[in-house]
Design a protein around this motif. Structure first.
Motif, PDB file in Angstrom:
ATOM      1  N   GLN A  38      70.869  32.975 -39.872  1.00  0.00           N
ATOM      2  CA  GLN A  38      69.712  33.750 -39.408  1.00  0.00           C
ATOM      3  C   GLN A  38      68.740  34.006 -40.554  1.00  0.00           C
ATOM      4  O   GLN A  38      67.534  33.760 -40.425  1.00  0.00           O
ATOM      5  N   LEU A  39      69.255  34.520 -41.671  1.00  0.00           N
ATOM      6  CA  LEU A  39      68.382  34.844 -42.786  1.00  0.00           C
ATOM      7  C   LEU A  39      67.830  33.589 -43.450  1.00  0.00           C
ATOM      8  O   LEU A  39      66.699  33.589 -43.955  1.00  0.00           O
ATOM      9  N   LEU A  40      68.607  32.505 -43.443  1.00  0.00           N
ATOM     10  CA  LEU A  40      68.126  31.263 -44.031  1.00  0.00           C
ATOM     11  C   LEU A  40      66.926  30.732 -43.258  1.00  0.00           C
ATOM     12  O   LEU A  40      65.887  30.394 -43.855  1.00  0.00           O
ATOM     13  N   THR A  41      67.037  30.638 -41.941  1.00  0.00           N
ATOM     14  CA  THR A  41      65.916  30.151 -41.138  1.00  0.00           C
ATOM     15  C   THR A  41      64.760  31.147 -41.153  1.00  0.00           C
ATOM     16  O   THR A  41      63.585  30.749 -41.223  1.00  0.00           O
ATOM     17  N   GLY A  42      65.076  32.447 -41.107  1.00  0.00           N
ATOM     18  CA  GLY A  42      64.012  33.445 -41.184  1.00  0.00           C
ATOM     19  C   GLY A  42      63.283  33.398 -42.509  1.00  0.00           C
ATOM     20  O   GLY A  42      62.059  33.569 -42.565  1.00  0.00           O
ATOM     21  N   CYS A  43      64.022  33.157 -43.590  1.00  0.00           N
ATOM     22  CA  CYS A  43      63.419  33.066 -44.915  1.00  0.00           C
ATOM     23  C   CYS A  43      62.492  31.852 -45.013  1.00  0.00           C
ATOM     24  O   CYS A  43      61.390  31.939 -45.570  1.00  0.00           O
ATOM     25  N   ILE A  44      62.932  30.725 -44.466  1.00  0.00           N
ATOM     26  CA  ILE A  44      62.089  29.521 -44.479  1.00  0.00           C
ATOM     27  C   ILE A  44      60.805  29.763 -43.699  1.00  0.00           C
ATOM     28  O   ILE A  44      59.695  29.432 -44.168  1.00  0.00           O
ATOM     29  N   TRP A  77      57.309  40.099 -61.639  1.00  0.00           N
ATOM     30  CA  TRP A  77      58.710  39.918 -61.282  1.00  0.00           C
ATOM     31  C   TRP A  77      59.378  41.251 -60.966  1.00  0.00           C
ATOM     32  O   TRP A  77      60.314  41.311 -60.165  1.00  0.00           O
ATOM     33  N   LYS A  78      58.899  42.332 -61.566  1.00  0.00           N
ATOM     34  CA  LYS A  78      59.429  43.652 -61.247  1.00  0.00           C
ATOM     35  C   LYS A  78      59.115  44.002 -59.798  1.00  0.00           C
ATOM     36  O   LYS A  78      59.973  44.537 -59.071  1.00  0.00           O
ATOM     37  N   GLN A  79      57.888  43.706 -59.357  1.00  0.00           N
ATOM     38  CA  GLN A  79      57.512  43.973 -57.969  1.00  0.00           C
ATOM     39  C   GLN A  79      58.312  43.096 -57.010  1.00  0.00           C
ATOM     40  O   GLN A  79      58.741  43.554 -55.945  1.00  0.00           O
ATOM     41  N   ARG A  80      58.518  41.849 -57.379  1.00  0.00           N
ATOM     42  CA  ARG A  80      59.315  40.961 -56.529  1.00  0.00           C
ATOM     43  C   ARG A  80      60.747  41.468 -56.400  1.00  0.00           C
ATOM     44  O   ARG A  80      61.340  41.445 -55.308  1.00  0.00           O
ATOM     45  N   LEU A  81      61.306  41.946 -57.507  1.00  0.00           N
ATOM     46  CA  LEU A  81      62.666  42.474 -57.481  1.00  0.00           C
ATOM     47  C   LEU A  81      62.755  43.723 -56.609  1.00  0.00           C
ATOM     48  O   LEU A  81      63.716  43.892 -55.848  1.00  0.00           O
ATOM     49  N   LEU A  82      61.754  44.592 -56.705  1.00  0.00           N
ATOM     50  CA  LEU A  82      61.738  45.793 -55.876  1.00  0.00           C
ATOM     51  C   LEU A  82      61.680  45.440 -54.392  1.00  0.00           C
ATOM     52  O   LEU A  82      62.358  46.055 -53.566  1.00  0.00           O
ATOM     53  N   LEU A  83      60.864  44.448 -54.036  1.00  0.00           N
ATOM     54  CA  LEU A  83      60.775  44.020 -52.643  1.00  0.00           C
ATOM     55  C   LEU A  83      62.091  43.410 -52.174  1.00  0.00           C
ATOM     56  O   LEU A  83      62.521  43.631 -51.039  1.00  0.00           O
ATOM     57  N   MET A  84      62.740  42.644 -53.043  1.00  0.00           N
ATOM     58  CA  MET A  84      64.026  42.055 -52.678  1.00  0.00           C
ATOM     59  C   MET A  84      65.078  43.141 -52.454  1.00  0.00           C
ATOM     60  O   MET A  84      65.870  43.068 -51.513  1.00  0.00           O
ATOM     61  N   LEU A  85      65.075  44.169 -53.309  1.00  0.00           N
ATOM     62  CA  LEU A  85      66.014  45.281 -53.142  1.00  0.00           C
ATOM     63  C   LEU A  85      65.713  46.045 -51.851  1.00  0.00           C
ATOM     64  O   LEU A  85      66.633  46.485 -51.156  1.00  0.00           O
ATOM     65  N   ALA A  86      64.422  46.206 -51.539  1.00  0.00           N
ATOM     66  CA  ALA A  86      64.036  46.909 -50.318  1.00  0.00           C
ATOM     67  C   ALA A  86      64.460  46.145 -49.072  1.00  0.00           C
ATOM     68  O   ALA A  86      64.607  46.742 -47.996  1.00  0.00           O
ATOM     69  N   THR A  88      67.348  44.458 -48.789  1.00  0.00           N
ATOM     70  CA  THR A  88      68.804  44.388 -48.631  1.00  0.00           C
ATOM     71  C   THR A  88      69.343  45.287 -47.510  1.00  0.00           C
ATOM     72  O   THR A  88      70.299  44.904 -46.828  1.00  0.00           O
ATOM     73  N   PRO A  89      68.775  46.498 -47.267  1.00  0.00           N
ATOM     74  CA  PRO A  89      69.292  47.286 -46.134  1.00  0.00           C
ATOM     75  C   PRO A  89      69.151  46.582 -44.793  1.00  0.00           C
ATOM     76  O   PRO A  89      69.963  46.802 -43.891  1.00  0.00           O
ATOM     77  N   SER A  90      68.134  45.737 -44.653  1.00  0.00           N
ATOM     78  CA  SER A  90      67.977  44.992 -43.409  1.00  0.00           C
ATOM     79  C   SER A  90      69.138  44.024 -43.220  1.00  0.00           C
ATOM     80  O   SER A  90      69.672  43.886 -42.108  1.00  0.00           O
ATOM     81  N   ALA A  91      69.543  43.351 -44.289  1.00  0.00           N
ATOM     82  CA  ALA A  91      70.682  42.437 -44.206  1.00  0.00           C
ATOM     83  C   ALA A  91      71.973  43.197 -43.931  1.00  0.00           C
ATOM     84  O   ALA A  91      72.816  42.753 -43.139  1.00  0.00           O
ATOM     85  N   ILE A  92      72.127  44.361 -44.567  1.00  0.00           N
ATOM     86  CA  ILE A  92      73.318  45.181 -44.326  1.00  0.00           C
ATOM     87  C   ILE A  92      73.368  45.645 -42.875  1.00  0.00           C
ATOM     88  O   ILE A  92      74.436  45.679 -42.244  1.00  0.00           O
ATOM     89  N   THR A  93      72.181  45.994 -42.327  1.00  0.00           N
ATOM     90  CA  THR A  93      72.124  46.391 -40.924  1.00  0.00           C
ATOM     91  C   THR A  93      72.614  45.268 -40.018  1.00  0.00           C
ATOM     92  O   THR A  93      73.390  45.493 -39.082  1.00  0.00           O
ATOM     93  N   GLY A  94      72.160  44.052 -40.301  1.00  0.00           N
ATOM     94  CA  GLY A  94      72.598  42.909 -39.507  1.00  0.00           C
ATOM     95  C   GLY A  94      74.096  42.696 -39.593  1.00  0.00           C
ATOM     96  O   GLY A  94      74.758  42.439 -38.576  1.00  0.00           O
ATOM     97  N   LEU A  95      74.649  42.810 -40.797  1.00  0.00           N
ATOM     98  CA  LEU A  95      76.087  42.623 -40.978  1.00  0.00           C
ATOM     99  C   LEU A  95      76.886  43.671 -40.200  1.00  0.00           C
ATOM    100  O   LEU A  95      77.858  43.353 -39.504  1.00  0.00           O
ATOM    101  N   ILE A 200      62.985  39.393 -47.143  1.00  0.00           N
ATOM    102  CA  ILE A 200      63.987  38.548 -46.488  1.00  0.00           C
ATOM    103  C   ILE A 200      64.782  37.764 -47.520  1.00  0.00           C
ATOM    104  O   ILE A 200      65.990  37.558 -47.373  1.00  0.00           O
ATOM    105  N   THR A 201      64.107  37.339 -48.594  1.00  0.00           N
ATOM    106  CA  THR A 201      64.803  36.628 -49.670  1.00  0.00           C
ATOM    107  C   THR A 201      65.876  37.508 -50.289  1.00  0.00           C
ATOM    108  O   THR A 201      66.996  37.050 -50.573  1.00  0.00           O
ATOM    109  N   GLY A 202      65.555  38.781 -50.495  1.00  0.00           N
ATOM    110  CA  GLY A 202      66.542  39.709 -51.045  1.00  0.00           C
ATOM    111  C   GLY A 202      67.752  39.858 -50.138  1.00  0.00           C
ATOM    112  O   GLY A 202      68.897  39.866 -50.606  1.00  0.00           O
ATOM    113  N   GLY A 203      67.502  39.955 -48.845  1.00  0.00           N
ATOM    114  CA  GLY A 203      68.616  40.038 -47.891  1.00  0.00           C
ATOM    115  C   GLY A 203      69.448  38.777 -47.880  1.00  0.00           C
ATOM    116  O   GLY A 203      70.689  38.828 -47.790  1.00  0.00           O
ATOM    117  N   LEU A 204      68.789  37.623 -47.984  1.00  0.00           N
ATOM    118  CA  LEU A 204      69.502  36.343 -47.991  1.00  0.00           C
ATOM    119  C   LEU A 204      70.408  36.223 -49.210  1.00  0.00           C
ATOM    120  O   LEU A 204      71.562  35.785 -49.102  1.00  0.00           O
TER     121      LEU A 204
END
Length: 311
Positions: A38-44, A77-86, A88-95, A200-204
């Motif tokens: 799901q996250l792979l196709t959503g990320c693409i 890259w700091k902003q990208r990392l913050l977005l990736m961390l933000a 992760t809760p979406s991926a945890i919710t899915g799990l 989505i990349t962070g969740g993936l």
């Protein structure tokens, strides 16, 4: 009307997910494979949209001026990392949500996930140290009462529901609350297409760490798993964020919350007709009560505005 329909379709898309996951489980696929694809196709899909958005922005900038100051600022890259961390809760919710479907019916799982409505109110009250007003308390009573009926707890013995499934469903509501909280505060000035792609990349990345993607190398990706992953990525990780980004700025967060409640009846409806789960009239009554609880604050606010304008 098109912005209302945009948010309505986006919310309804979320309601499709539980049915697809149960069907994937029926084919023998595991949690990590389902969420991973799901996250792979959503990320693409999200990165394709981000690339297209960047191309349009560069084209528009080049037409207006070649001045560098007119171009969109680059993410650090700091902003990208913050977005990736933000993200992760979406991926945890899915799990958590998808794992709960192993133990409890989809109609119950979506009701438990929907408890994020009152949990978010509680978090806001604690963080701001403000006691909820009367309307908020009435809304919470309706949501909790409707949940008892919608979940079938009034008709069946509590022991018939595995506690691990109920716990996972409630934990998914908590993680979804955190996702809403973090996603609204993480670099809001960035274009929604870029924000969605990095989140989505962070969740993936998190899912691939927890569940190494063996399906990428053992040939399973080219089985029906790809179809399930594509549908989940399309309806869960791509369509809703895009349509919400289009519609919410024009209709407001309050109306978006009302339309977002469409997720609940869609999920229950599909679980009844596609998965053939038994949904009693009392449970449908609970769904209606939950929807009324979601709509009540916005309707009350609009009534007060109407009185003020008329006076």
């Amino acid at each position: 009307m098109k912005y209302l329909l945009s948010v309505l379709i986006g919310a309804s898309s979320y309601g499709v997910l539980s049915t697809i996951v149960v069907l994937a489980y029926g084919q023998g696929y595991q949690l990590g494979e389902v969420v991973g694809t799901q996250l792979l196709t959503g990320c693409i899909l999200a990165w394709l949209l981000a690339i297209y958005t960047g191309w349009k922005e560069r084209s528009r900038t080049s037409v207006k001026s070649s001045n560098r100051s007119n171009r969109s600022p680059q993410l650090t890259w700091k902003q990208r990392l913050l977005l990736m961390l933000a993200g992760t809760p979406s991926a945890i919710t899915g799990l958590l949500y998808y794992h709960s479907l192993r133990y409890i019916p989809a109609s119950l799982a979506i009701v438990l996930l929907f408890q994020f409505t009152w949990i978010s109110v509680l978090v806001q009250a604690v963080s701001k140290r403000q006691r909820p007003n009367g309307m908020t308390l009435l809304t919470l009573v309706l949501l909790l009462g409707g949940t008892l009926f919608a979940a079938g707890l009034m008709e069946q013995k509590t022991g018939e529901f595995p506690m691990i499934g109920i716990a996972l469903g409630l934990l998914s509501a908590i993680s979804y609350t955190l996702f809403i909280l973090f996603s609204g505060k993480a670099i809001p000035s960035v274009h929604p297409a870029y924000r969605s792609a990095w989140m989505i990349t962070g969740g993936l990345v998190l899912v691939f760490i927890l569940f190494p993607p063996q399906f990428l190398f053992n040939g399973m990706l080219w089985s029906p798993l790809l179809l399930f992953g594509f549908l989940l990525g399309l309806f869960g990780a791509f369509i809703p964020p895009v349509l919400f980004a289009i519609g919410v700025p024009h209709i407001g967060g309050g109306m978006a919350g009302i339309l977002g409640a469409a997720e609940l009846p869609v999920a229950v409806l599909l679980s009844s007709f596609v998965l053939h789960e038994q949904v009693t009239p009392l449970q449908w009554g609970g769904v209606i009560i939950v929807l009324l609880g979601v709509m009540l604050p916005e309707l009350h606010r609009r009534r007060i505005r109407g009185v003020e304008y008329s006076s």
